[in-house]
Design a protein around this motif. Sequence first.
Motif, PDB file in Angstrom:
ATOM      1  N   ARG A 110      29.420  36.528  35.922  1.00  0.00           N
ATOM      2  CA  ARG A 110      29.938  36.453  37.188  1.00  0.00           C
ATOM      3  C   ARG A 110      30.631  37.582  37.892  1.00  0.00           C
ATOM      4  O   ARG A 110      30.333  37.719  39.238  1.00  0.00           O
ATOM      5  N   SER A 111      31.005  38.362  37.149  1.00  0.00           N
ATOM      6  CA  SER A 111      31.530  39.708  37.831  1.00  0.00           C
ATOM      7  C   SER A 111      30.516  40.675  38.514  1.00  0.00           C
ATOM      8  O   SER A 111      30.928  41.465  39.178  1.00  0.00           O
ATOM      9  N   ARG A 165      32.196  31.124  43.412  1.00  0.00           N
ATOM     10  CA  ARG A 165      32.171  31.905  42.042  1.00  0.00           C
ATOM     11  C   ARG A 165      32.312  30.936  40.868  1.00  0.00           C
ATOM     12  O   ARG A 165      31.709  31.182  39.715  1.00  0.00           O
ATOM     13  N   ILE A 166      32.842  29.670  40.946  1.00  0.00           N
ATOM     14  CA  ILE A 166      32.796  28.542  39.774  1.00  0.00           C
ATOM     15  C   ILE A 166      31.666  27.628  39.856  1.00  0.00           C
ATOM     16  O   ILE A 166      30.927  27.800  39.095  1.00  0.00           O
ATOM     17  N   ILE A 180      39.751  28.662  50.015  1.00  0.00           N
ATOM     18  CA  ILE A 180      39.881  29.006  48.551  1.00  0.00           C
ATOM     19  C   ILE A 180      38.794  27.916  48.114  1.00  0.00           C
ATOM     20  O   ILE A 180      38.005  28.374  46.862  1.00  0.00           O
ATOM     21  N   VAL A 181      38.839  26.765  48.324  1.00  0.00           N
ATOM     22  CA  VAL A 181      37.730  25.771  47.646  1.00  0.00           C
ATOM     23  C   VAL A 181      36.381  26.213  48.072  1.00  0.00           C
ATOM     24  O   VAL A 181      35.414  26.239  47.126  1.00  0.00           O
ATOM     25  N   ARG A 182      36.120  26.515  49.151  1.00  0.00           N
ATOM     26  CA  ARG A 182      34.585  27.006  49.522  1.00  0.00           C
ATOM     27  C   ARG A 182      34.088  28.280  49.170  1.00  0.00           C
ATOM     28  O   ARG A 182      33.137  28.239  48.604  1.00  0.00           O
ATOM     29  N   ARG A 219      25.154  30.865  47.843  1.00  0.00           N
ATOM     30  CA  ARG A 219      24.938  29.910  47.011  1.00  0.00           C
ATOM     31  C   ARG A 219      26.059  28.907  46.865  1.00  0.00           C
ATOM     32  O   ARG A 219      25.788  27.675  46.890  1.00  0.00           O
ATOM     33  N   GLY A 220      27.275  29.172  47.077  1.00  0.00           N
ATOM     34  CA  GLY A 220      28.457  28.258  47.170  1.00  0.00           C
ATOM     35  C   GLY A 220      28.445  27.158  48.143  1.00  0.00           C
ATOM     36  O   GLY A 220      28.649  26.176  48.245  1.00  0.00           O
TER      37      GLY A 220
END
Length: 239
Positions: free
Chosen positions: A110-111, A159-160, A151-153, A121-122
């Motif tokens: 991820r980094s 990222r997650i 933060i959520v989006r 993508r998110g």
Amino acid sequence: MSIETPNLPSSFLDAVNPLPSATIRTRWYMCVIITLSSLNYPDVIPQVYAHLDANLLKPMSPDERFLAIRQIREGLIKSTGIVGACRTGNAMRTLSHCIPEELREKDSPRSKEPEDMVRKRGKEFWSNIYARNPAFDPEASVRASPDYAFIVREVLYARIFSFDGVLDALTTGYAIVSGLYGMDCQNQLQHHMKGMLFNGATKKDLEDLRELCLTLANVLGIRFRHGPAPIPTIPEESL
């Protein structure tokens, strides 16, 4: 004062053995470990790993073993956005103590991802869960707190949740919903079960996952505030 770690009965753990493929069995172990993390029972994880090692990993090739453990770790990482860093961290470190050196990861994929790509993508992943869900109000989080919505989006989904280097969208849904069962988070359970349906799950898949998570909680003596979450349906035109 120390608290005794409960023992999972063989009748619970052995339920994984008849499942039809190594992929589905790996997912079963992933869901159990995530639910234990969410329930704050990380000390039970070594029992699950011992069963995993004896019944799934040993016959595999080294590459297959590495991939199976990587998928379980990735499920825990995805669940961070549901369960939080503290419980997930306890579970991840406990799992790490069980894993031999050759099955550890050495870097962070991820980094290395560019910010513009992960945000795109998110957004796509977020839309695939929520855009076709008429019960979801996309502006509710923004009204509650624009910073929370950001933060959520832009962090959790970018990222997650949306990272697709290890788990596909449907298996990610299994990880998210397993964490939500442990949290007894009914509203989000409905949205993310619908997301699983949008990504190819069946009603039977959702029923089986609910039975797995709630049976585990019952074995541990957990009493939830709410009853079992109803399995949602979605209009055919939304598929």
